[in-house]
Design a protein around this motif. Sequence first.
Motif, PDB file in Angstrom:
ATOM      1  N   ILE A   4       5.279 -61.079 114.156  1.00  0.00           N
ATOM      2  CA  ILE A   4       5.210 -61.644 115.510  1.00  0.00           C
ATOM      3  C   ILE A   4       5.577 -60.593 116.559  1.00  0.00           C
ATOM      4  O   ILE A   4       4.961 -60.525 117.623  1.00  0.00           O
ATOM      5  CB  ILE A   4       6.078 -62.915 115.634  1.00  0.00           C
ATOM      6  CG1 ILE A   4       5.708 -63.675 116.909  1.00  0.00           C
ATOM      7  CG2 ILE A   4       7.546 -62.607 115.601  1.00  0.00           C
ATOM      8  CD1 ILE A   4       6.173 -65.095 116.911  1.00  0.00           C
ATOM      9  N   ILE A  38       0.557 -65.220 117.213  1.00  0.00           N
ATOM     10  CA  ILE A  38       1.768 -65.782 117.815  1.00  0.00           C
ATOM     11  C   ILE A  38       1.730 -67.301 117.751  1.00  0.00           C
ATOM     12  O   ILE A  38       2.719 -67.948 117.394  1.00  0.00           O
ATOM     13  CB  ILE A  38       1.937 -65.294 119.266  1.00  0.00           C
ATOM     14  CG1 ILE A  38       2.214 -63.781 119.274  1.00  0.00           C
ATOM     15  CG2 ILE A  38       3.049 -66.054 119.981  1.00  0.00           C
ATOM     16  CD1 ILE A  38       2.121 -63.143 120.634  1.00  0.00           C
ATOM     17  N   HIS A  41       2.443 -68.558 114.195  1.00  0.00           N
ATOM     18  CA  HIS A  41       3.823 -68.357 113.745  1.00  0.00           C
ATOM     19  C   HIS A  41       4.817 -69.239 114.498  1.00  0.00           C
ATOM     20  O   HIS A  41       5.872 -69.567 113.949  1.00  0.00           O
ATOM     21  CB  HIS A  41       4.230 -66.894 113.894  1.00  0.00           C
ATOM     22  CG  HIS A  41       3.699 -66.022 112.806  1.00  0.00           C
ATOM     23  ND1 HIS A  41       4.265 -65.935 111.564  1.00  0.00           N
ATOM     24  CD2 HIS A  41       2.621 -65.204 112.771  1.00  0.00           C
ATOM     25  CE1 HIS A  41       3.576 -65.105 110.818  1.00  0.00           C
ATOM     26  NE2 HIS A  41       2.559 -64.651 111.530  1.00  0.00           N
ATOM     27  N   THR A  42       4.512 -69.581 115.740  1.00  0.00           N
ATOM     28  CA  THR A  42       5.456 -70.354 116.541  1.00  0.00           C
ATOM     29  C   THR A  42       5.092 -71.826 116.659  1.00  0.00           C
ATOM     30  O   THR A  42       5.949 -72.644 116.953  1.00  0.00           O
ATOM     31  CB  THR A  42       5.554 -69.778 117.972  1.00  0.00           C
ATOM     32  OG1 THR A  42       4.274 -69.874 118.595  1.00  0.00           O
ATOM     33  CG2 THR A  42       6.047 -68.348 117.967  1.00  0.00           C
ATOM     34  N   ALA A  49       2.429 -69.814 124.133  1.00  0.00           N
ATOM     35  CA  ALA A  49       2.391 -68.578 123.351  1.00  0.00           C
ATOM     36  C   ALA A  49       2.293 -67.366 124.271  1.00  0.00           C
ATOM     37  O   ALA A  49       2.931 -66.337 124.025  1.00  0.00           O
ATOM     38  CB  ALA A  49       1.222 -68.602 122.367  1.00  0.00           C
ATOM     39  N   TYR A  52       5.658 -66.915 125.807  1.00  0.00           N
ATOM     40  CA  TYR A  52       6.539 -66.386 124.775  1.00  0.00           C
ATOM     41  C   TYR A  52       6.305 -64.885 124.597  1.00  0.00           C
ATOM     42  O   TYR A  52       7.263 -64.107 124.506  1.00  0.00           O
ATOM     43  CB  TYR A  52       6.295 -67.121 123.455  1.00  0.00           C
ATOM     44  CG  TYR A  52       7.101 -66.597 122.298  1.00  0.00           C
ATOM     45  CD1 TYR A  52       8.415 -66.999 122.116  1.00  0.00           C
ATOM     46  CD2 TYR A  52       6.546 -65.693 121.392  1.00  0.00           C
ATOM     47  CE1 TYR A  52       9.160 -66.516 121.055  1.00  0.00           C
ATOM     48  CE2 TYR A  52       7.282 -65.213 120.326  1.00  0.00           C
ATOM     49  CZ  TYR A  52       8.588 -65.623 120.165  1.00  0.00           C
ATOM     50  OH  TYR A  52       9.318 -65.135 119.118  1.00  0.00           O
TER      51      TYR A  52
END
Length: 69
Positions: A4, A38, A41-42, A49, A52
């Motif tokens: 990430i 991203i 994974h999140t 995203a 983030y």
Amino acid sequence: MPEIEKAVNHIAIIVGTIKRFGYTVALEQQFESHLSTIMSHTGFCRDKATDYAIEVAGRLNMQGKGCVA
């Protein structure tokens, strides 16, 4: 560096490249690919995203670990 963080770092490099040299379809495709990493994974939606990625890139840059262009 976790996957990430690599994705965030690559997004920062791509954004810097676009700012300096201009937009290309290839850069957009790379950006989308890293943003998808991203998101997967999140679990965040696209907007979250992106936010983030910006937040993490700033933290990595402050820690001297990032390559924010």
